[in-house]
Write a protein that holds these residues in place. Sequence first.
Motif, PDB file in Angstrom:
ATOM      1  N   ALA A   9      31.462  61.572  27.028  1.00  0.00           N
ATOM      2  CA  ALA A   9      31.716  62.363  25.825  1.00  0.00           C
ATOM      3  C   ALA A   9      33.084  63.023  25.912  1.00  0.00           C
ATOM      4  O   ALA A   9      33.845  63.040  24.943  1.00  0.00           O
ATOM      5  N   ALA A  10      33.411  63.546  27.091  1.00  0.00           N
ATOM      6  CA  ALA A  10      34.716  64.179  27.262  1.00  0.00           C
ATOM      7  C   ALA A  10      35.816  63.143  27.111  1.00  0.00           C
ATOM      8  O   ALA A  10      36.863  63.408  26.507  1.00  0.00           O
ATOM      9  N   ALA A  11      35.570  61.960  27.643  1.00  0.00           N
ATOM     10  CA  ALA A  11      36.579  60.916  27.558  1.00  0.00           C
ATOM     11  C   ALA A  11      36.817  60.490  26.107  1.00  0.00           C
ATOM     12  O   ALA A  11      37.903  60.068  25.743  1.00  0.00           O
ATOM     13  N   MET A  12      35.763  60.613  25.289  1.00  0.00           N
ATOM     14  CA  MET A  12      35.904  60.268  23.874  1.00  0.00           C
ATOM     15  C   MET A  12      36.571  61.390  23.091  1.00  0.00           C
ATOM     16  O   MET A  12      36.695  61.314  21.868  1.00  0.00           O
ATOM     17  N   GLY A  13      36.925  62.449  23.763  1.00  0.00           N
ATOM     18  CA  GLY A  13      37.649  63.520  23.094  1.00  0.00           C
ATOM     19  C   GLY A  13      36.769  64.607  22.527  1.00  0.00           C
ATOM     20  O   GLY A  13      37.238  65.438  21.752  1.00  0.00           O
ATOM     21  N   LEU A  14      35.481  64.634  22.898  1.00  0.00           N
ATOM     22  CA  LEU A  14      34.635  65.723  22.397  1.00  0.00           C
ATOM     23  C   LEU A  14      34.942  66.994  23.179  1.00  0.00           C
ATOM     24  O   LEU A  14      35.107  66.946  24.397  1.00  0.00           O
ATOM     25  N   PRO A  15      35.007  68.135  22.495  1.00  0.00           N
ATOM     26  CA  PRO A  15      35.266  69.397  23.203  1.00  0.00           C
ATOM     27  C   PRO A  15      33.995  69.850  23.911  1.00  0.00           C
ATOM     28  O   PRO A  15      33.197  70.614  23.364  1.00  0.00           O
ATOM     29  N   VAL A  16      33.797  69.388  25.134  1.00  0.00           N
ATOM     30  CA  VAL A  16      32.526  69.577  25.832  1.00  0.00           C
ATOM     31  C   VAL A  16      32.162  71.050  25.955  1.00  0.00           C
ATOM     32  O   VAL A  16      31.053  71.460  25.622  1.00  0.00           O
ATOM     33  N   THR A  17      33.109  71.858  26.413  1.00  0.00           N
ATOM     34  CA  THR A  17      32.809  73.268  26.645  1.00  0.00           C
ATOM     35  C   THR A  17      32.388  73.958  25.362  1.00  0.00           C
ATOM     36  O   THR A  17      31.385  74.683  25.329  1.00  0.00           O
TER      37      THR A  17
ATOM     38  N   VAL B  91      20.958  68.905  13.299  1.00  0.00           N
ATOM     39  CA  VAL B  91      20.671  67.719  14.099  1.00  0.00           C
ATOM     40  C   VAL B  91      21.238  66.472  13.428  1.00  0.00           C
ATOM     41  O   VAL B  91      21.749  65.568  14.091  1.00  0.00           O
ATOM     42  N   ASP B  92      21.161  66.431  12.105  1.00  0.00           N
ATOM     43  CA  ASP B  92      21.673  65.263  11.386  1.00  0.00           C
ATOM     44  C   ASP B  92      23.193  65.276  11.269  1.00  0.00           C
ATOM     45  O   ASP B  92      23.816  64.245  11.034  1.00  0.00           O
ATOM     46  N   ALA B  93      23.764  66.453  11.394  1.00  0.00           N
ATOM     47  CA  ALA B  93      25.214  66.583  11.196  1.00  0.00           C
ATOM     48  C   ALA B  93      25.969  65.995  12.391  1.00  0.00           C
ATOM     49  O   ALA B  93      25.359  65.713  13.429  1.00  0.00           O
ATOM     50  N   PRO B  94      27.279  65.810  12.242  1.00  0.00           N
ATOM     51  CA  PRO B  94      28.080  65.325  13.380  1.00  0.00           C
ATOM     52  C   PRO B  94      27.891  66.184  14.627  1.00  0.00           C
ATOM     53  O   PRO B  94      27.934  65.671  15.740  1.00  0.00           O
ATOM     54  N   LEU B  95      27.632  67.477  14.403  1.00  0.00           N
ATOM     55  CA  LEU B  95      27.437  68.364  15.553  1.00  0.00           C
ATOM     56  C   LEU B  95      26.264  67.893  16.400  1.00  0.00           C
ATOM     57  O   LEU B  95      26.362  67.812  17.630  1.00  0.00           O
ATOM     58  N   GLY B  96      25.148  67.556  15.718  1.00  0.00           N
ATOM     59  CA  GLY B  96      23.982  67.072  16.455  1.00  0.00           C
ATOM     60  C   GLY B  96      24.300  65.792  17.202  1.00  0.00           C
ATOM     61  O   GLY B  96      23.894  65.603  18.354  1.00  0.00           O
ATOM     62  N   GLN B  97      25.045  64.919  16.549  1.00  0.00           N
ATOM     63  CA  GLN B  97      25.403  63.661  17.193  1.00  0.00           C
ATOM     64  C   GLN B  97      26.256  63.915  18.439  1.00  0.00           C
ATOM     65  O   GLN B  97      26.062  63.286  19.480  1.00  0.00           O
ATOM     66  N   ALA B  98      27.176  64.872  18.302  1.00  0.00           N
ATOM     67  CA  ALA B  98      28.031  65.204  19.448  1.00  0.00           C
ATOM     68  C   ALA B  98      27.187  65.759  20.589  1.00  0.00           C
ATOM     69  O   ALA B  98      27.386  65.415  21.757  1.00  0.00           O
ATOM     70  N   TRP B  99      26.190  66.582  20.252  1.00  0.00           N
ATOM     71  CA  TRP B  99      25.309  67.133  21.287  1.00  0.00           C
ATOM     72  C   TRP B  99      24.587  66.009  22.018  1.00  0.00           C
ATOM     73  O   TRP B  99      24.469  66.016  23.238  1.00  0.00           O
ATOM     74  N   ARG B 100      24.086  65.038  21.233  1.00  0.00           N
ATOM     75  CA  ARG B 100      23.346  63.951  21.878  1.00  0.00           C
ATOM     76  C   ARG B 100      24.266  63.119  22.765  1.00  0.00           C
ATOM     77  O   ARG B 100      23.867  62.664  23.837  1.00  0.00           O
ATOM     78  N   ALA B 101      25.502  62.949  22.312  1.00  0.00           N
ATOM     79  CA  ALA B 101      26.453  62.217  23.144  1.00  0.00           C
ATOM     80  C   ALA B 101      26.664  62.953  24.462  1.00  0.00           C
ATOM     81  O   ALA B 101      26.696  62.351  25.535  1.00  0.00           O
ATOM     82  N   LEU B 102      26.727  64.276  24.357  1.00  0.00           N
ATOM     83  CA  LEU B 102      26.905  65.120  25.531  1.00  0.00           C
ATOM     84  C   LEU B 102      25.724  64.978  26.485  1.00  0.00           C
ATOM     85  O   LEU B 102      25.876  64.902  27.700  1.00  0.00           O
ATOM     86  N   ARG B 103      24.535  64.932  25.881  1.00  0.00           N
ATOM     87  CA  ARG B 103      23.313  64.827  26.667  1.00  0.00           C
ATOM     88  C   ARG B 103      23.296  63.507  27.433  1.00  0.00           C
ATOM     89  O   ARG B 103      22.957  63.466  28.607  1.00  0.00           O
ATOM     90  N   GLU B 104      23.699  62.427  26.754  1.00  0.00           N
ATOM     91  CA  GLU B 104      23.615  61.120  27.390  1.00  0.00           C
ATOM     92  C   GLU B 104      24.605  60.995  28.532  1.00  0.00           C
ATOM     93  O   GLU B 104      24.279  60.447  29.580  1.00  0.00           O
ATOM     94  N   ASP B 105      25.806  61.494  28.325  1.00  0.00           N
ATOM     95  CA  ASP B 105      26.819  61.338  29.368  1.00  0.00           C
ATOM     96  C   ASP B 105      27.989  62.277  29.100  1.00  0.00           C
ATOM     97  O   ASP B 105      28.865  61.958  28.301  1.00  0.00           O
TER      98      ASP B 105
END
Lengths: 309, 451
Positions: free
Chosen positions: B242-250, B224-238
């Motif tokens: 998140a995809a537009a920011m380049g996160l690999p959503v899938t 949860v504290d790692a970047p992975l957790g942060q990416a998950w939360r970004a995904l949750r919010e929008d």
Amino acid sequence: MGDSLSHLPQQLANGLTLGAVYALIALGYSLVYGVLRLLNFAHGEVYMVGAFIGYGVLSLLDPALAAGLPGWLGLTAMLLAAMLGCGLLGALIERLVYRPLRHTHRLAPLLGALGIAFVLQHGVLLLASARHRAIHAELILPAALGFELGSVRLSAARLLVIGIALLLLAALSLLVYRTRMGRALRAIGADPEAAAMLGVPVERVVSQTFVLGSALAGAAGVLVGLVFTKVWHLMGVAAGLKGFTAAVLGGIGSLPGALLGGLLLGIAESVSTGVISPTYSDLIVFGVLIVALLVRPSGLFGKRAQPKV
Amino acid sequence: MNTPTIGHEEWAVELEARRDWRRDRWGWLQHQARQAPSAALVGLPLALALALALLFGNDYILRVAGTACIYGVLAMGLTLVVGQAGLLDLGYVAYFGVGAYAYALLASPQLGLHTPIWLALPAAIGAAMAAGLLLGVPGLRLNDDYLGIVTLGFGQVIVLLALKLDRLALPWAGATLDLTGGPNGILGIDPPRLLGWAPATQGHWLLVLAATLLAVLALASRVVDAPLGQAWRALREDPLAAAAMGLPVTRLRLLAVSSGAAIAGLAGALFAGWQGAIFPVNLDLSLLLTLYAAILIGGLGSLPGALVGAALLAALPEILRDPALGRALVYGGGALALILWRRWPGAALLAAGGCGIAIAASLATQADVTLAGNLALVALPIVLAALPLVRRPWQRLGLQAFTLVLATFAWETRLAAEPGLARPLLLGVALIAMLIVRPHGLFGRQRVTVV
């Protein structure tokens, strides 16, 4: 294999009955989704409650029917009671759970629906015990009644189910496309805020939508009880999933789509029961749902929704 | 810290704090220390309860504590998927079932296999992850509603398979294979044996389960504290942003689903070993509801919250088993909730509650009150829905009192008589009430939407 193929016309006829019932359930999903963009997971449980109300009315009328009360009067009483009771239940669910949850967390209504389903199952269990209840349909329609078409036999109960389902569908489309309330309903579906600004009483119409959808589920419950002569407290789970599948197949939010999806699914289920195996018919339905969602999520009749940014 | 009430985001608010967090080992220690209080607040009572249970508890208490541990592990996995990544997974219990059945098949007389734990446990976890991926790959293209119902259906399918695979036809052998034991389940499952030691008593088991809980907690909080957790939360919010920011959503979603499934599979395998048996009944809707209630009580996405919720939900239903304690819990909790809620005046409440008890007690001793109790139960939601319609103070007070009497009556005549049904019923009602009254839970932060 040749044996099971010779039963195919009969399976098709059975599928038609099943499909009519699924169509009624699917309509409830579609109505609510069309207005609120909300999937009412608890819809299958409303259908189960409807079946139990039908059973209760039939048990009450048992002596009267035996004494010579005409069967169609008994059937009308069952249908009316179930539709009224389920309509009230739908209004209660909307008022007590969905309305407070409408503007909170995104997942809240879906979880709330799960809670309702659970409460309804256990509520019915508490009121009626876990026993499978047999419906004495022969009190209303003699089992021998019906007619044969070549090798296909259509019992009167099955014909009646198809007939009543079509009648209710016709009434519903008249209501949605020809009345003031139907127009309000479609207006909210198109744009709730704009509708509210133009003076559509949103809350009241949403309530009415739930009453309508739930009444249809109640009718479906009674009809299923007549054909399969058994009601129990978990019957809503699979039926709800199948009704939803039918709604998705036809394009959720579309009324003719719900009818077509229901019939297709009913026929697919009954044919696969005959040709493949009765054990896995529920699995096949679930497979149909997954494939339908993957291949054409907007369904046969649905319009592809553009996600709003 | 002075935070704006509209338009603030967790990440932006914590920017200051993040800036003075030094990027070396010392800084990491400081960071841990700053985070300590919330972990200690939850961890210390839990550790204390564990120690008390081990020292003074009888087997029953130890079993309840073990259940709390299993719920805790499951709830943490679920809160990763639902709370952190924001995916509505209603088939979560299926992964638990897959893990349990996989372990049971590998280590029981059912197939005559007695695989050692270091092979059977990873296999069970792997099977659960495979199930997660199997559902995740097609499910990821769906939005919330569809994902919810597809996963719900998948959960039903797993129960169905567990029920029906006792007569699996093997056409090439011309026989049927009893894979899952059908409704009778699989019995005689081996306890996990490691280095010659296997848990023999409930105390041993509690230690094993608590150690697992701690390991999962440590792992999950790191994630949860790692970047992975942060990416998950970004995904949750929008997801779109998140995809537009380049996160690999899938990939992120698949990772969330499969890690949740792995944790559930681990819990399932342990549960099967602990119970020594696994039945389809163990996989029913009530477990799913319990877990969702647990993570909602604690606050979606919060790991300590999930633990507290799991402990509460393991303990409270046990209290309801005892009629006297159950009565105390229901009336005490009900009165407390109404007082805290502050919408209903307390006086009316006490009076109504008192007369309700009186009526019910006088009636309960007499003839059959089942029918009247059933009617009260049916009338209760109707009256509740009618309450907001009544505006005049006196009428309102009267209706409130009537509601309370009705509720008391229904409780005394029907629910108290059938605790086995009252518990799930109360669970469902509590879940809905929780969603309405406090959707962000006890530990979760009130979410502020960016306008």
